[in-house]
Design an enzyme around this catalytic site. Structure first.
Site, PDB file in Angstrom:
ATOM      1  CE1 TYR A 126      -3.666   2.523   0.549  1.00 29.84           C
ATOM      2  CE2 TYR A 126      -2.167   3.458   2.199  1.00 29.84           C
ATOM      3  CZ  TYR A 126      -3.295   3.566   1.395  1.00 29.84           C
ATOM      4  OH  TYR A 126      -4.037   4.710   1.416  1.00 29.84           O
ATOM      5  CE1 TYR A 178       7.950   0.329  -5.206  1.00 23.93           C
ATOM      6  CE2 TYR A 178       5.866  -0.034  -6.348  1.00 23.93           C
ATOM      7  CZ  TYR A 178       7.244   0.137  -6.374  1.00 23.93           C
ATOM      8  OH  TYR A 178       7.893   0.125  -7.584  1.00 23.93           O
ATOM      9  CG  ASP A 179       0.424   0.111  -4.793  1.00 23.78           C
ATOM     10  OD1 ASP A 179       1.448  -0.167  -5.453  1.00 23.78           O
ATOM     11  OD2 ASP A 179      -0.477  -0.710  -4.539  1.00 23.78           O
ATOM     12  CG  LEU A 218      28.206 -20.854 -22.027  1.00 27.57           C
ATOM     13  CD1 LEU A 218      27.576 -20.970 -20.653  1.00 27.57           C
ATOM     14  CD2 LEU A 218      29.646 -20.357 -21.904  1.00 27.57           C
ATOM     15  CD  GLU A 273      28.877 -16.811 -13.649  1.00 29.05           C
ATOM     16  OE1 GLU A 273      29.824 -16.209 -13.131  1.00 29.05           O
ATOM     17  OE2 GLU A 273      28.208 -16.371 -14.605  1.00 29.05           O
ATOM     18  CE  LYS A 297      23.963 -23.348 -19.769  1.00 30.11           C
ATOM     19  NZ  LYS A 297      22.554 -23.463 -20.087  1.00 30.11           N
ATOM     20  CG  ASP A 326      16.582 -23.783 -17.565  1.00 31.55           C
ATOM     21  OD1 ASP A 326      16.823 -23.378 -18.720  1.00 31.55           O
ATOM     22  OD2 ASP A 326      16.005 -24.855 -17.325  1.00 31.55           O
ATOM     23  CE1 TYR A 334      25.433 -14.404 -19.321  1.00 33.81           C
ATOM     24  CE2 TYR A 334      23.267 -15.043 -18.545  1.00 33.81           C
ATOM     25  CZ  TYR A 334      24.145 -14.815 -19.583  1.00 33.81           C
ATOM     26  OH  TYR A 334      23.751 -15.018 -20.880  1.00 33.81           O
ATOM     27  CE  LYS A 362      22.661 -28.410 -20.263  1.00 33.49           C
ATOM     28  NZ  LYS A 362      22.319 -27.761 -21.495  1.00 33.49           N
ATOM     29  CB  CYS A 365     -10.441 -51.817 -29.143  1.00 30.88           C
ATOM     30  SG  CYS A 365     -10.610 -50.028 -29.117  1.00 30.88           S
ATOM     31  CB  CYS A 382     -14.793 -50.213 -30.688  1.00 27.52           C
ATOM     32  SG  CYS A 382     -13.336 -50.961 -31.426  1.00 27.52           S
ATOM     33  CB  CYS A 436      -8.296 -50.726 -32.219  1.00 29.26           C
ATOM     34  SG  CYS A 436      -9.999 -50.729 -32.773  1.00 29.26           S
ATOM     35  CB  CYS A 449     -12.436 -47.776 -33.313  1.00 31.21           C
ATOM     36  SG  CYS A 449     -11.895 -47.424 -31.642  1.00 31.21           S
TER      37      CYS A 449
END
Ligand code: IVH
Length: 702
Positions: free
Chosen positions: A58, A60-61, A107, A137, A139, A141, A250, A347, A441, A444, A459, A464
């Site tokens: 609040y 902050y707003d 990389l 460091e 990686k 994603d 990074y 990885k 099946c 059917c 089948c 079917c």
């Protein structure tokens, strides 16, 4: 970035501002605008970089609203770095392609200590043994981003694109509050810099977002990486702001002083110094995460620690990056066309989880294939909850000796479809039961058939009902006829209501009946009609794909469509003639031949033609824009992360290459993404096939 004393000062300032009346004259406005900006910038950093707010939402707003109000009252006080400029800038019509000043390379990958030792040996040969030090460091994603600052102001943000050209996403980047709109690079004598990083969504934020979507009945997002990269390309930046994006920076890509000299290697001597500097400038840079080590065994230990604690880290990471710390040494090693020699990614192994196999369902596909699907106790894995996994076929079940009640090991690399890697036999109690594969099946009840040499039970009843439904769903799907407004659920409903009974009914719908259905309005019916009508003029390859002929995907359909004037011409083709077509082997030829020598299929095509569906080849074939790929053949396999399969195929054709659908000696390049399986194994056994990754492919087309 902020000392404890400064933090107190900005907090006090915020409270003072909130307690006093808003500026009423120019002089007071000048001062208040500057104070409000300082205060908001501080709170943005506290919340978006340090992850902990010191004021309520609040308050902050209120600070934000005051700043907007004063800027509205005194427009001359607006500046491009004001926090109000982060507010959504309306719709982006099209993302403009922009060139990176310095290519964004990818990389090289490593998977074990041996790979890292080789990397270390290579570097020592290039730069000697003296003063080698590695920064290790995470990686991250997410989706790569490059942000340019000129005279301390953020002037541009771009996606990685193909590494040379990216898309200008400045408006969208501005709503990411962990990206400072102003950063005082000038303090370090830098007039222009590009910082690089990864736009990510924190695990907690991602989970909350999905929870909300679930409540609202919206489709949940698959993983944070694709969600982040999709969000960066949304046209509405207000929507981008709702996707909880943040940027981890990074690296400094380049930094230039007023004389145009490179600052990296001079003012800033090491990568680690750059990271510290970025942190001081207010960026979310991984200072705390970085380890600095002179030897590979130490690097390996650090990487191992991270792999163990990766689940506890709040952001998705898929490995670690090892970088030579010293800039001068980096410059001495240089880069290959694909990646720098001074850095390598390590990885992590695919994530695993264990769960109980509760039961197996048997699903009938459009070709009649019956697939066993394991229903497991829901288990979270790599960002999503998994409850259903394909078991492929009976042989797979027998080979892995999977039983109901078993504890199964589930694996998932990135966003690759989960699979059962194995069974934990040591915890078996004897109460586990064998999986009974049905001989009839499930839809059917007709007797299933397993042709010689095949692993799949089918089948073969063309009536079917589930197969019919799946055929229609396939026909209208994106990769086939791509009928807007006719998705899977609608098809299912129309079939249940008897509005569609067979394929051709799509083009003779009773729209009045649809309008009478619950949830349908004149507008939605009109949209559906537009989508269906538009599909009538689609190119022939779409229809050939949509017919669902076995072994024919879009690639082969495109090749075949170019060979005839009308689809009905295939009625007169022999299997031998079909085999002469590039790409078509005996299996495909047999299947196409059978399809076009089945009375019912010919009737269907004639009926579709009568209903106005294009069954002819249109003359606009792809004219290659250049010859970079010069008749070379390509196949894509595994998960593609840089482009969609359709985009990849278009790129090949535009650059004068051709696509083929299977691994054989006719294949020049297999482009393999994560999770590639049998095609990759086969390609590796063929000396003439080159296996490359997506980045290398992009490199080829420049
Ligand atoms: S350095 C010259 N460091 O990984 C290569 N990349 O193929 C510079 N990534 O798409 C990359 N975390 O966006 C670097 N700590 C990190 C990273 C990182 C994630 C991404 C990067 C690129 C991919 C590497």
């Amino acid at each position: 970035m902020y000392t404890a004393a400064q933090e107190r000062e900005y907090l006090d300032l915020s409270h003072r501002l909130l307690a006093s009346p808003i500026a009423q004259n120019q002089e007071a406005a000048d001062k208040e605008v500057s104070d409000l900006r300082d205060a908001i910038k501080y709170h943005d950093w506290r919340y978006y970089v340090q992850s902990e707010a010191v004021v309520s939402d609040y308050d902050y707003d209120q600070l934000f609203k005051r700043l907007k109000q004063i800027e509205a009252n005194y427009p001359a006080l607006q500046t491009p770095d004001s926090p109000t400029q982060r507010v959504a800038q309306g719709l982006t019509e099209e993302f403009v392609a922009v060139e990176h000043n310095l290519p964004m390379l990818s990389l090289d990958n490593s998977y074990n200590e041996e790979d890292l030792t080789e990397f270390d040996n290579r570097l020592r040969k290039l730069v000697g043994n003296e003063g080698i030090e590695y920064c290790v460091e995470p990686k991250f994603d997410g989706s790569s981003i490059a942000i340019v600052y000129e005279n301390d102001l953020m002037v541009r943000a771009a996606t990685r694109g193909d590494g040379v050209m990216g898309e200008d996403i400045t408006n969208n980047a501005k709503v990411i509050k962990s990206i400072p709109l102003r950063a005082e690079f000038s303090k370090y004598g830098i007039v222009k810099a590009e910082v690089r990083g990864e736009v990510v969504i924190r695990n907690e934020v991602f989970a909350e977002m999905n929870e909300k979507r679930r409540e609202q009945g919206l489709k949940t997002f698959q993983n944070s990486r694709n969600t982040a990269s999709g969000a960066l390309r949304l046209k509405d930046s207000a929507e981008v702001a709702r996707r909880g994006l943040e940027a981890v920076i990074y690296q400094i890509g380049y930094a230039i002083d007023k004389d145009g000299n490179n600052v990296l290697g001079r003012g800033l001597k090491t990568h680690f110094e750059s990271i510290e500097t970025l942190h001081k400038l207010g960026f979310n840079a991984p200072v705390k995460e970085i380890g600095l080590y002179p030897t590979i065994p130490q690097v390996v230990a650090h990487v191992g620690n991270w792999e163990e604690k990766r689940n506890a880290y709040p952001i998705e990471i898929d490995g670690m990056v090892i970088k030579l710390n010293d800039y001068q040494k980096q410059q001495e090693t240089g880069s290959t066309a694909h990646h720098p020699r001074w850095a390598i990614a390590f990885k992590f192994k695919a994530r695993q989880a264990q769960s109980i196999l509760e039961r197996v369902e048997f699903q009938v596909g459009r070709t009649g294939a019956v697939t066993p699907v394991a229903k497991i106790t829901p288990v979270p894995l790599a960002g999503v909850t998994i409850s259903s996994i394909s078991l492929h076929n009976e042989d797979f079940i027998l080979e892995k000796d999977i039983k109901i009640g078993d504890t199964v090991v589930v694996e998932r690399a990135g966003d690759v479809i989960p699979y059962i890697a194995g069974v934990v036999t040591t915890t078996r109690t004897g109460a586990e039961t064998a999986i009974d594969f049905p001989r009839e099946c499930p839809s059917c009840n007709s007797t299933l058939v397993k042709p010689e040499g095949e692993a799949i039970w089918r089948c073969v009843n063309i009536e079917c009902p589930v197969q019919q439904e799946e055929r229609v769903i396939h026909f209208v799907s994106k990769g086939a006829m791509d009928i807007d407004g006719l998705g899977k659920d609608i098809v299912k409903r129309f079939m249940a209501e008897g509005i569609i009974n067979q394929l051709e009914d799509i083009y003779q719908l009773d729209y009045d009946r649809i309008l009478a259905l619950e949830g349908w309005k004149a507008k939605s019916v009109a949209n559906l009609k537009v989508g269906i009508e538009a599909s009538k003029n689609h190119p022939l390859w779409r229809l050939i794909t949509a017919l669902g002929i076995r072994h024919i995907g879009a690639t082969t359909a495109k090749v075949l469509a170019k060979k005839v004037g009308s689809a009905l011409d295939f009625e007169n083709w022999t299997q031998e003639q079909l085999m002469e077509v590039d790409e078509v082997g005996p299996k495909v030829a047999e299947s196409v031949y059978e399809f076009f020598h089945t009375e019912a299929n010919i009737e269907l095509l004639k009926k579709l033609k009568e209903l106005g569906v294009n069954i002819e080849t249109q003359l606009e074939e792809v004219v290659p824009a250049n010859n970079k790929l010069d008749g070379k053949s390509f196949l894509f396999t595994g998960t593609l992360t840089k482009f969609t399969r359709d985009e990849a195929q278009a790129l090949v054709e535009q650059n004068g290459g051709k696509l083929i659908s299977g691994v054989s000696k006719n294949l020049d390049y297999l482009v393999a993404g994560p999770g590639a399986g049998s095609k990759l194994t086969k390609a590796q056994s063929l000396p003439t096939v080159q296996v490359i990754d997506e980045d290398a492919f992009l490199e080829m087309i420049g």
